[in-house]
Motif scaffolding. Sequence first.
Motif, short mmCIF file in Angstrom:
data_model
loop_
_atom_site.label_atom_id
_atom_site.label_comp_id
_atom_site.label_asym_id
_atom_site.label_seq_id
_atom_site.Cartn_x
_atom_site.Cartn_y
_atom_site.Cartn_z
N ASN A 21 0.81 -1.15 0.03
CA ASN A 21 -0.07 0.00 0.07
C ASN A 21 0.87 1.26 0.01
OD1 ASN A 21 -1.47 2.27 1.96
ND2 ASN A 21 -3.05 1.26 0.78
N ILE A 22 1.74 1.20 0.84
CA ILE A 22 2.85 2.38 0.87
C ILE A 22 3.38 2.78 -0.52
CG2 ILE A 22 5.14 3.21 1.65
CD1 ILE A 22 4.64 2.08 4.34
N ILE A 23 3.69 1.68 -1.20
CA ILE A 23 4.49 1.98 -2.57
C ILE A 23 3.50 2.17 -3.75
CG2 ILE A 23 6.67 1.06 -1.77
CD1 ILE A 23 6.06 -1.65 -3.28
N ASN A 24 2.13 2.06 -3.30
CA ASN A 24 1.12 2.27 -4.56
C ASN A 24 1.20 1.00 -5.54
OD1 ASN A 24 -0.80 4.06 -3.98
ND2 ASN A 24 0.51 5.83 -4.81
N ALA A 25 1.34 -0.13 -4.82
CA ALA A 25 1.37 -1.26 -5.76
C ALA A 25 0.19 -1.54 -6.71
CB ALA A 25 1.70 -2.62 -5.13
#
Length: 263
Positions: free
Chosen positions: A121-125
């Motif tokens: 989620n943090i890296i906008n996967a």
Amino acid sequence: MLIIIKFFLCFFYLINFIIINLLWFYFFTYFENNLLRIYFSKISIFFLTNISTLLLHNKIQFLNEYKLLQNKINIINANHTYQFDLFVLYYIFEKNNVKGNQYSSISSNKNIGIIDKSILNIINACYIDNELKENNLEKSIKIWNNRKVNTYVINFFEGICKCDFKGDSKYKYLLNPKYITLIKLKKNGINTINDINIIYTQNGKILNCKNIDIYYKIIFEDIKIFVEINKYNIPNNNLEKWIDNLYLLKDKKISKNLIYLNK
């Protein structure tokens, strides 16, 4: 003594990485804020890259130029032997000065834990299930294009780790690649990839161990990791044949490099 210090430093960074991701998981549940996500991504990846550098700075040897492409969206494909491959990619990113807010991936979000969900989620996967959904990829590419920085998207065409695979493969050192991701990427305007060969060796031979064992071996044993980075243009037609030929070439390169390194 140095090994013990390295072990405890890695443990310290890992604990902090876990804490940051648990905090993000809590914040994201209640507050969906992009600026906060970017802040957390930088801190989270900082700890990961420090772990990678501690573990790998004297283990990795680059067989050619380590520089990656610098497009707006950069697809990073590699052969997938162990889960530890990710730490090799983090090390390569650090060498290329890629920051946490530039990371992303094409990944499954099924049957994974809280920490994995948090970092994705943090890296906008871009999330996939059994197949890559067109709307997911289009949405992710729009997000990546709207970033103020270049994005580096981790993807493994093989899907799962070779050490976990129980079936047959037409390659000696690789698994059969999945075509759908490449086809969808090309359809959405991606024309180049960074393709990486990662070769784990011990005593001049290919390392053969379980996922759970490689961390111990990397820290405490004499493991050498050879990395080769190639850049390719994706053709407009016959993509399935092209990726088959690419993986045949990758397989030959790994075999050739092993012969050369053992001379």
